[in-house]
Design an enzyme around this catalytic site. Structure first.
Site, PDB file in Angstrom:
ATOM      1  N   SER A 161       0.986  -1.260  -0.049  1.00  0.00           N
ATOM      2  CA  SER A 161       0.159  -0.059  -0.193  1.00  0.00           C
ATOM      3  C   SER A 161       0.911   1.276  -0.050  1.00  0.00           C
ATOM      4  CB  SER A 161      -0.974   0.258   1.206  1.00  0.00           C
ATOM      5  OG  SER A 161      -1.541   1.340   1.312  1.00  0.00           O
ATOM      6  N   TYR A 178      -1.557  -0.789  10.463  1.00  0.00           N
ATOM      7  CA  TYR A 178      -1.663  -1.222   8.926  1.00  0.00           C
ATOM      8  C   TYR A 178      -0.429  -0.660   8.195  1.00  0.00           C
ATOM      9  CZ  TYR A 178      -3.525  -1.530   4.277  1.00  0.00           C
ATOM     10  OH  TYR A 178      -3.782  -1.519   2.884  1.00  0.00           O
TER      11      TYR A 178
HETATM   12  N1  LIG Z   1      -8.510  -1.438  -1.677  1.00  0.00           N
HETATM   13  C1  LIG Z   1      -7.620  -0.186  -1.760  1.00  0.00           C
HETATM   14  O1  LIG Z   1      -7.942   0.851  -1.783  1.00  0.00           O
HETATM   15  C2  LIG Z   1      -6.404  -0.783  -1.051  1.00  0.00           C
HETATM   16  C3  LIG Z   1      -5.240   0.170  -1.107  1.00  0.00           C
HETATM   17  C4  LIG Z   1      -3.784  -0.134  -0.500  1.00  0.00           C
HETATM   18  C5  LIG Z   1      -3.633  -1.455  -0.413  1.00  0.00           C
HETATM   19  N2  LIG Z   1      -4.671  -2.494  -0.402  1.00  0.00           N
HETATM   20  C6  LIG Z   1      -4.055  -3.845  -0.433  1.00  0.00           C
HETATM   21  O2  LIG Z   1      -4.786  -4.567  -1.350  1.00  0.00           O
HETATM   22  C7  LIG Z   1      -4.806  -5.858  -0.832  1.00  0.00           C
HETATM   23  C8  LIG Z   1      -6.377  -6.418  -1.283  1.00  0.00           C
HETATM   24  O3  LIG Z   1      -7.317  -5.409  -0.779  1.00  0.00           O
HETATM   25  P1  LIG Z   1      -8.628  -5.416  -1.313  1.00  0.00           P
HETATM   26  O4  LIG Z   1      -8.727  -3.839  -1.161  1.00  0.00           O
HETATM   27  O5  LIG Z   1      -8.717  -6.150  -2.474  1.00  0.00           O
HETATM   28  O6  LIG Z   1      -9.556  -6.049   0.060  1.00  0.00           O
HETATM   29  P2  LIG Z   1     -10.865  -6.830  -0.035  1.00  0.00           P
HETATM   30  O7  LIG Z   1     -11.939  -6.433  -1.225  1.00  0.00           O
HETATM   31  O8  LIG Z   1     -11.444  -6.850   1.433  1.00  0.00           O
HETATM   32  O9  LIG Z   1     -10.326  -8.425  -0.332  1.00  0.00           O
HETATM   33  C9  LIG Z   1      -9.725  -9.114   0.611  1.00  0.00           C
HETATM   34  C10 LIG Z   1      -9.482 -10.836  -0.006  1.00  0.00           C
HETATM   35  O10 LIG Z   1      -8.457 -11.242   1.123  1.00  0.00           O
HETATM   36  C11 LIG Z   1      -9.045 -12.463   1.362  1.00  0.00           C
HETATM   37  N3  LIG Z   1      -8.681 -12.697   2.741  1.00  0.00           N
HETATM   38  C12 LIG Z   1      -8.727 -11.853   3.942  1.00  0.00           C
HETATM   39  N4  LIG Z   1      -8.058 -12.270   4.995  1.00  0.00           N
HETATM   40  C13 LIG Z   1      -7.776 -13.714   4.617  1.00  0.00           C
HETATM   41  C14 LIG Z   1      -6.986 -14.608   5.171  1.00  0.00           C
HETATM   42  N5  LIG Z   1      -6.626 -14.640   6.575  1.00  0.00           N
HETATM   43  N6  LIG Z   1      -6.820 -15.636   4.552  1.00  0.00           N
HETATM   44  C15 LIG Z   1      -7.232 -15.676   3.218  1.00  0.00           C
HETATM   45  N7  LIG Z   1      -7.667 -14.794   2.497  1.00  0.00           N
HETATM   46  C16 LIG Z   1      -8.024 -13.764   3.131  1.00  0.00           C
HETATM   47  C17 LIG Z   1     -10.677 -11.938   1.782  1.00  0.00           C
HETATM   48  O11 LIG Z   1     -11.578 -13.144   1.624  1.00  0.00           O
HETATM   49  P3  LIG Z   1     -12.150 -13.894   2.855  1.00  0.00           P
HETATM   50  O12 LIG Z   1     -12.617 -12.789   3.667  1.00  0.00           O
HETATM   51  O13 LIG Z   1     -13.192 -14.813   2.396  1.00  0.00           O
HETATM   52  O14 LIG Z   1     -10.774 -14.584   3.499  1.00  0.00           O
HETATM   53  C18 LIG Z   1     -10.820 -11.105   0.417  1.00  0.00           C
HETATM   54  O15 LIG Z   1     -11.128 -12.011  -0.954  1.00  0.00           O
HETATM   55  C19 LIG Z   1      -4.504  -5.839   0.648  1.00  0.00           C
HETATM   56  O16 LIG Z   1      -3.490  -6.315   0.946  1.00  0.00           O
HETATM   57  C20 LIG Z   1      -4.606  -4.447   0.909  1.00  0.00           C
HETATM   58  O17 LIG Z   1      -4.182  -4.068   1.956  1.00  0.00           O
HETATM   59  C21 LIG Z   1      -5.994  -2.304  -0.966  1.00  0.00           C
END
Ligand SMILES: NC(=O)c1ccc[n+]([C@@H]2O[C@H](COP(=O)([O-])OP(=O)(O)OC[C@H]3O[C@@H](n4cnc5c(N)ncnc54)[C@H](OP(=O)(O)O)[C@@H]3O)[C@@H](O)[C@H]2O)c1
Length: 280
Positions: A161, A178
């Site tokens: 991030s 985080y």
């Molecule tokens: N969206 C943003 O603006 C943003 C910005 C900066 C960084 N990021 C990073 O991008 C990555 C993805 O985030 P996202 O925004 O796509 O989030 P999201 O929509 O909440 O998706 C997270 C995914 O990870 C899975 N997950 C969570 N905990 C898990 C575990 N313990 N074991 C296996 N799977 C797990 C969830 O499924 P389950 O809950 O079913 O396990 C879900 O499929 C993260 O690392 C986040 O920090 C996102």
């Protein structure tokens, strides 16, 4: 004349096998891009199989993509625990004999005031975003090593991030642990680059800014909503699926084979705009 080789294949992933953790949000964008770029198999891992946010519906959507030769499979696994990671890799070993690409994308966050920060929130974040990534990579190396070569190394991409390089949110909506976990993710990528480069595996981090997803939507609302954040972004918008898909395909295709140990921000330049979060 340059000896640049076939441009039509430079950004292709034909025949590649990828593991992506996280099956909604950015993980689904990466998986979709991989299949559209020619990957033969994409394995998605997340905890929940059922429901509108679950693994099964993501796999179904991927397998219904038009014009795609490859296929997706889903494996329920908790990649925040060693047991969960071991079980995931055992199941992967029953499906494929190698991995070309590992995207450690699954991540978690917690937001709230500095005092009090419940200790469970720090543990949850570090278990998945740091220890989980380290253990997943460590245990996946034998599968990655099987397919990497000097000219076409296997690829690790850690989704971190911009919070890993900037102090993005303090105060009432603070995300200090985080942010620290994502700084660690950057440094894992650099350490893996040096440790595993000689074993024909590259490692890089992709650092997104705001993309509307389940993880980010709460904070986007707290900060005034999508339109307000768009106005403050130098590109006047938030991230869209192609932004993640594009950088993932670049890093994992021949085009990215000599990029090792980098963190690439995908945020429209927002990290350079000081004072964006002054209202917090
Ligand atoms: N969206 C943003 O603006 C943003 C910005 C900066 C960084 N990021 C990073 O991008 C990555 C993805 O985030 P996202 O925004 O796509 O989030 P999201 O929509 O909440 O998706 C997270 C995914 O990870 C899975 N997950 C969570 N905990 C898990 C575990 N313990 N074991 C296996 N799977 C797990 C969830 O499924 P389950 O809950 O079913 O396990 C879900 O499929 C993260 O690392 C986040 O920090 C996102």
């Amino acid at each position: 004349m340059s000896d640049l080789s076939d441009m039509s294949k430079l950004f292709r992933l034909d025949g590649k096998v990828a593991l992506v953790t996280g099956s909604r949000g950015l993980g689904l964008h990466a998986a979709t891009a991989f299949l559209k770029a020619g990957a033969s198999k994409v394995i998605l891992a997340a905890r929940k199989a059922e429901g509108p946010q679950g693994l099964d519906q993501a796999v179904k959507r991927l397998n219904e993509l038009p014009g795609v030769q490859g296929s997706a499979v889903g494996i329920s696994a908790n990649v925040a625990t060693l047991d969960g990671i071991e079980s995931l890799l055992k199941q992967i070993g029953e499906i494929v004999d190698r991995l070309d690409i590992l995207v450690a994308n699954a991540g978690t966050t917690w937001g709230g005031p500095f005092e009090p920060t419940p200790d469970w929130s720090s543990q949850k974040i570090l278990d998945l975003n740091v220890r989980g990534v380290f253990n997943l990579v460590r245990l996946a190396v034998p599968l990655l090593e099987k397919s990497g070569s000097r000219s076409d190394p296997s690829r690790i991409v850690i989704v971190s991030s911009v919070a890993g390089t900037n102090v993005t949110h303090t105060g009432d909506h603070g995300t200090i642990m985080y942010s620290a976990s994502k700084a660690a993710a950057h440094h894992l990528a650099r350490n893996f680059a040096v440790e595993l480069g000689p074993r024909n595996i590259t490692s890089n981090a992709v650092a997104p800014g705001f993309f509307p997803t389940r993880l980010a939507n709460g904070l986007i609302q707290e900060l005034g909503g999508q339109e307000a954040l768009e106005r403050e972004n130098p590109r006047l918008r938030l991230g869209v699926p192609d932004d993640i898909g594009g950088v993932m395909v670049f890093l994992c295709s021949r085009a990215g084979s000599y990029v090792n140990g980098e963190d690439i921000a995908v945020d429209g330049g927002a990290r350079w705009k000081q004072g964006t979060n002054h209202k917090l």
